[in-house]
Enzyme design. Sequence first.
Site, PDB file in Angstrom:
ATOM      1  N   SER A 311       0.821  -1.214   0.000  1.00 33.48           N
ATOM      2  CA  SER A 311       0.000   0.000   0.000  1.00 33.48           C
ATOM      3  C   SER A 311       0.857   1.268   0.000  1.00 33.48           C
ATOM      4  O   SER A 311       1.530   1.555  -0.976  1.00 33.48           O
ATOM      5  CB  SER A 311      -0.952  -0.052   1.193  1.00 33.48           C
ATOM      6  OG  SER A 311      -1.945   0.930   1.095  1.00 33.48           O
ATOM      7  N   ASP A 322      10.295   5.231 -10.077  1.00 34.04           N
ATOM      8  CA  ASP A 322       9.926   5.777 -11.386  1.00 34.04           C
ATOM      9  C   ASP A 322      10.533   7.154 -11.644  1.00 34.04           C
ATOM     10  O   ASP A 322      10.701   7.551 -12.796  1.00 34.04           O
ATOM     11  CB  ASP A 322       8.403   5.854 -11.518  1.00 34.04           C
ATOM     12  CG  ASP A 322       7.769   4.485 -11.700  1.00 34.04           C
ATOM     13  OD1 ASP A 322       8.525   3.489 -11.708  1.00 34.04           O
ATOM     14  OD2 ASP A 322       6.532   4.402 -11.832  1.00 34.04           O
ATOM     15  N   LYS A 336      -0.700  -4.132  -3.252  1.00 32.96           N
ATOM     16  CA  LYS A 336      -2.004  -3.561  -2.887  1.00 32.96           C
ATOM     17  C   LYS A 336      -2.091  -2.156  -3.493  1.00 32.96           C
ATOM     18  O   LYS A 336      -1.621  -1.186  -2.897  1.00 32.96           O
ATOM     19  CB  LYS A 336      -2.205  -3.494  -1.378  1.00 32.96           C
ATOM     20  CG  LYS A 336      -3.576  -2.922  -0.977  1.00 32.96           C
ATOM     21  CD  LYS A 336      -3.721  -2.845   0.534  1.00 32.96           C
ATOM     22  CE  LYS A 336      -5.083  -2.260   0.920  1.00 32.96           C
ATOM     23  NZ  LYS A 336      -5.228  -0.829   0.577  1.00 32.96           N
TER      24      LYS A 336
END
Length: 411
Positions: A311, A322, A336
């Site tokens: 999460s 990224d 999740k």
Amino acid sequence: MRNLMRKSFIFLWTFLLLFGFVVKNNSEAYAPVELYDQVWRLINTKFVDQTNNDQDWSKWRHKYDDKIRTNEDAYVAINTMISSLNDPYTKFLDPKEFAEETSSIKGSLKGIGIQIGVKDGKLMVIAPIEDTPAERAGLLADDEILEIDGRSTKGITVDKAADQIRGKEGTQVTLLIKRKDTEPKSYTITRAEIELKSVSQKLPENIKLPEEVGYIRLSSFISRNAAKEFSDILFASKDKKGFIIDLRSNPGGLLSNALVISDMFLDSNKQVIVSTVDRDGYKETQRAEFFVKGAITDKPIVVLINKGSASASEIFSGAIKDNHRGVIIGEQSFGKGLVQEINKLPNGAGINITIQKYLTPSGTDINKKGITPDLVVEIKEEHIKNKDDVQLKKGIEVLQNMISGNAIANQ
């Protein structure tokens, strides 16, 4: 600046409403059947999947009108209705459960200190919380819970499992655990009051940290104090040349904490942290903007993750990966990629509803997939037995190379 202040006010007000610290007056008594209907309406307007798991949602609205007489009747009917969504994260909380969830946000709870979830139909340990009875007993992320006090967990919901594991401080619960490539083993654990310590700098045994390396262990994003505790350490560690951020077995928590802590390492108004997509397909992108003058630090960082990193941990890891801000080391994370909203109901109950899915800055949907590390380093049984933290050792090695300007491609 005025626009930023307005956004901050709206965000804060929304946060307070969602997490029960400011709640509109619900003192008017609700009939049990009205409580059921309110849950039906909330799901009808908020649940991320407009098809509600490919079913005619209207069939549920008056299904139990002639059967609901008490709050307990309503709770059973609500749980039956919600189970049809086949979403383990959309869950009804009776008054006791809702109070416990509120306590965990405030920084404490009672139990054995374990985060659980259902994965591929199995009840799994997402992560034990640091320095709790569950961790001290030896439970690990990705353990399968076969039985609770001798009762099979086959087909059990997360709510029912959590209710069976919880109990009065000082009492015991026995879990039958199946770990990969081992025979099932019973663990009898004494329940306690759990203080949620979100941030620490305590190192695992047998690890000596080089002077120039800072180490921050973030065990949970649940506590409302997590972001402040984290920033306090960063500001106090200006002499360090790089940081290891340890998110292993961090099951997640508040989205707001994930955003603010990610922001501490990213350039304001430039870099994307996460995007959320709601039931109507509306995409909202969250960028680094809280720290107006830029990141708190631009020094090299390594992030450690494992199967128990879920999460909010994956939001942070995805933002760092990224944006090429640091190196991710460890094992594939839990997977999740969904956001829940906490709704307070009359009579002290509540419901968590999955309202959005989130995407990493590159647009990757990691739900049921997880974050893939830049460098995969697995912890094996012999490492655990010998207390050999090979992931942290690799993290230190890589970070020292980053500090000295060396490439990591062949690490």
